[in-house]
Design a protein around this motif. Structure first.
Motif, PDB file in Angstrom:
ATOM      1  N   ASN A   1       6.418  -1.354   0.878  1.00 28.25           N
ATOM      2  CA  ASN A   1       5.505  -2.296   0.242  1.00 28.25           C
ATOM      3  C   ASN A   1       5.204  -3.438   1.210  1.00 28.25           C
ATOM      4  O   ASN A   1       6.117  -4.023   1.798  1.00 28.25           O
ATOM      5  CB  ASN A   1       6.131  -2.848  -1.043  1.00 28.25           C
ATOM      6  N   PRO A   2       3.926  -3.775   1.409  1.00 20.58           N
ATOM      7  CA  PRO A   2       3.592  -4.812   2.403  1.00 20.58           C
ATOM      8  C   PRO A   2       4.130  -6.187   2.051  1.00 20.58           C
ATOM      9  O   PRO A   2       4.278  -7.035   2.942  1.00 20.58           O
ATOM     10  CB  PRO A   2       2.061  -4.793   2.440  1.00 20.58           C
ATOM     11  N   TYR A   3       4.438  -6.438   0.785  1.00 20.27           N
ATOM     12  CA  TYR A   3       4.963  -7.751   0.399  1.00 20.27           C
ATOM     13  C   TYR A   3       6.483  -7.817   0.509  1.00 20.27           C
ATOM     14  O   TYR A   3       7.034  -8.901   0.736  1.00 20.27           O
ATOM     15  CB  TYR A   3       4.545  -8.087  -1.033  1.00 20.27           C
ATOM     16  N   PHE A   4       7.158  -6.696   0.340  1.00 23.56           N
ATOM     17  CA  PHE A   4       8.616  -6.668   0.392  1.00 23.56           C
ATOM     18  C   PHE A   4       9.145  -6.215   1.749  1.00 23.56           C
ATOM     19  O   PHE A   4      10.363  -6.218   1.963  1.00 23.56           O
ATOM     20  CB  PHE A   4       9.169  -5.743  -0.699  1.00 23.56           C
ATOM     21  N   ASN A   5       8.274  -5.799   2.643  1.00 26.40           N
ATOM     22  CA  ASN A   5       8.711  -5.390   3.973  1.00 26.40           C
ATOM     23  C   ASN A   5       9.328  -6.579   4.716  1.00 26.40           C
ATOM     24  O   ASN A   5       8.914  -7.725   4.538  1.00 26.40           O
ATOM     25  CB  ASN A   5       7.510  -4.844   4.756  1.00 26.40           C
ATOM     26  N   CYS A   6      10.316  -6.264   5.552  1.00 25.39           N
ATOM     27  CA  CYS A   6      11.017  -7.341   6.264  1.00 25.39           C
ATOM     28  C   CYS A   6      10.122  -8.071   7.258  1.00 25.39           C
ATOM     29  O   CYS A   6      10.436  -9.200   7.671  1.00 25.39           O
ATOM     30  CB  CYS A   6      12.237  -6.777   6.994  1.00 25.39           C
ATOM     31  N   SER A   7       9.012  -7.466   7.644  1.00 22.83           N
ATOM     32  CA  SER A   7       8.091  -8.132   8.558  1.00 22.83           C
ATOM     33  C   SER A   7       7.023  -8.936   7.831  1.00 22.83           C
ATOM     34  O   SER A   7       6.156  -9.524   8.478  1.00 22.83           O
ATOM     35  CB  SER A   7       7.403  -7.094   9.454  1.00 22.83           C
ATOM     36  N   ALA A   8       7.066  -8.970   6.497  1.00 23.77           N
ATOM     37  CA  ALA A   8       6.085  -9.723   5.726  1.00 23.77           C
ATOM     38  C   ALA A   8       6.311 -11.214   5.898  1.00 23.77           C
ATOM     39  O   ALA A   8       7.449 -11.679   6.040  1.00 23.77           O
ATOM     40  CB  ALA A   8       6.168  -9.337   4.253  1.00 23.77           C
ATOM     41  N   PRO A   9       5.267 -12.020   5.874  1.00 21.55           N
ATOM     42  CA  PRO A   9       5.433 -13.454   6.089  1.00 21.55           C
ATOM     43  C   PRO A   9       5.883 -14.228   4.851  1.00 21.55           C
ATOM     44  O   PRO A   9       6.286 -15.387   4.963  1.00 21.55           O
ATOM     45  CB  PRO A   9       4.029 -13.894   6.533  1.00 21.55           C
ATOM     46  N   GLY A  10       5.803 -13.645   3.677  1.00 19.27           N
ATOM     47  CA  GLY A  10       6.107 -14.372   2.453  1.00 19.27           C
ATOM     48  C   GLY A  10       7.594 -14.502   2.193  1.00 19.27           C
ATOM     49  O   GLY A  10       8.454 -13.973   2.909  1.00 19.27           O
ATOM     50  N   VAL A  11       7.902 -15.181   1.098  1.00 20.01           N
ATOM     51  CA  VAL A  11       9.304 -15.399   0.723  1.00 20.01           C
ATOM     52  C   VAL A  11       9.937 -14.127   0.162  1.00 20.01           C
ATOM     53  O   VAL A  11      11.169 -14.060   0.034  1.00 20.01           O
ATOM     54  CB  VAL A  11       9.406 -16.539  -0.310  1.00 20.01           C
ATOM     55  N   GLN A  12       9.120 -13.123  -0.195  1.00 20.19           N
ATOM     56  CA  GLN A  12       9.644 -11.884  -0.751  1.00 20.19           C
ATOM     57  C   GLN A  12       9.986 -10.858   0.317  1.00 20.19           C
ATOM     58  O   GLN A  12      10.295  -9.708  -0.008  1.00 20.19           O
ATOM     59  CB  GLN A  12       8.627 -11.265  -1.720  1.00 20.19           C
ATOM     60  N   ALA A  13       9.951 -11.227   1.580  1.00 19.01           N
ATOM     61  CA  ALA A  13      10.281 -10.298   2.659  1.00 19.01           C
ATOM     62  C   ALA A  13      11.721  -9.835   2.530  1.00 19.01           C
ATOM     63  O   ALA A  13      12.621 -10.607   2.177  1.00 19.01           O
ATOM     64  CB  ALA A  13      10.066 -10.977   4.012  1.00 19.01           C
TER      65      ALA A  13
END
Length: 302
Positions: free
Chosen positions: A200-212
């Motif tokens: 998932n692009p929001y939960f991926n560790c490389s995502a910039p958000g707080v849900q990474a």
């Protein structure tokens, strides 16, 4: 003179013609003539036929209300999400609420035809109702055959659908609700394991958000805070942990295996539901056939 007397005697001896008899009959009052020769009276329907007619009306009225309810839920869902606006027509075809709209329209149209056909004794509406019921039965048989023949392909298609739900978890409220309900009910996380949420692009560790490097709160062993409020942050940072540490926070197992086990356990209920559906459709079809036979012309029955 002799010739005229002979002709007069012949005229006296002529019997009355049949036309005179007919003219005499037409002079009779209408009450003394047979009314069946002018306007045949259809036989009065029996008490059983009347009961079947009203039962068919109430039967179809119930499903008409259910169809309208499904239609209202679907339209309300589309309006609430703005799918019917000008900028939301593109994803309309993939919106799950569209299924409620289509199912509600189909059920309402068929049930309305059954209601009016039973109430007004309309052969045209009853034939339309029977044709629709036969079409539904054909689709159900086709679906059952597909389940038996293409089980592996359907399993792969279900996995692809679940993967699509996982990828669009943050974009579609309906999919998010569905995924959360499945994960909470079956106590699972992801497809094969909880690490599937890395796609998932929001939960991926490389995502910039707080849900990474996180997973949804529905994956947590205890998603509640103080027993009443959902703790939306209980799955934050789980993907950075090892399996042992993560097992104390979230469910490690995937939902595909759990869903398969649940379906096998519910096989009896699924079969019973399918049998009830068949009985309901058969009862509606038999009542429509009975009404159609009662209102058919007498000559057509013989």
């Amino acid at each position: 003179a002799s010739r005229l007397s002979v002709q007069a005697s012949r005229l006296v001896e002529l019997p009355y013609s049949s036309s005179d008899d007919d003219d005499g009959d037409t002079d009779l009052p209408m009450a003394q003539q047979d009314p069946g020769t002018w306007c045949p009276v259809p036989p009065k329907p029996s008490t059983f036929s009347q009961c079947v007619r009203y039962l068919a009306f109430l039967w179809n009225l119930l499903f008409l209300l259910l169809g309208l309810l499904a239609l209202a839920v679907g339209v309300w869902g589309l309006l609430a999400k703005g799918s019917l606006r000008g900028d939301g027509l593109a994803p309309l075809g993939s919106d799950p609420m569209l299924l409620f709209v289509l199912a509600g329209l189909g059920a309402s149209a068929v049930s309305l035809a059954g209601c009016l056909g039973a109430l007004r004794s309309s052969p045209c509406l009853l034939r339309f109702f029977l044709g629709a019921m036969l079409a539904f039965a054909g689709l159900e048989v086709l679906g059952g055959l597909l389940l038996l023949v293409a089980r592996q392909r359907l399993r792969d298609a279900l996995r692809d659908a679940l993967l699509l739900c996982l990828l669009r978890y943050q974009e579609e409220p309906d999919l998010r609700f569905l995924v959360d309900e499945v994960q909470q009910s079956l106590q699972c996380c992801g497809l094969g394991s909880y690490r599937d949420w890395e796609t998932n692009p929001y939960f991926n560790c490389s995502a910039p958000g707080v849900q990474a490097c996180s997973v949804p709160a529905s994956c947590c062993l205890d998603p509640w805070q103080n027993g009443t409020v959902t703790n939306a942050q209980c799955g934050f940072g789980v993907l950075r942990l090892g399996d042992m540490a993560a097992s104390t926070v979230v469910h490690l197992g995937g939902c595909v295996a759990q869903l398969g086990a649940w379906l096998r356990g519910q096989a009896g209920g699924i079969v019973a539901g399918a049998a009830v559906l068949v009985l309901v459709e058969a009862a509606g079809t038999l009542m429509a056939l009975k009404i159609l036979r009662d209102i058919a012309p007498i000559g057509a029955r013989g």
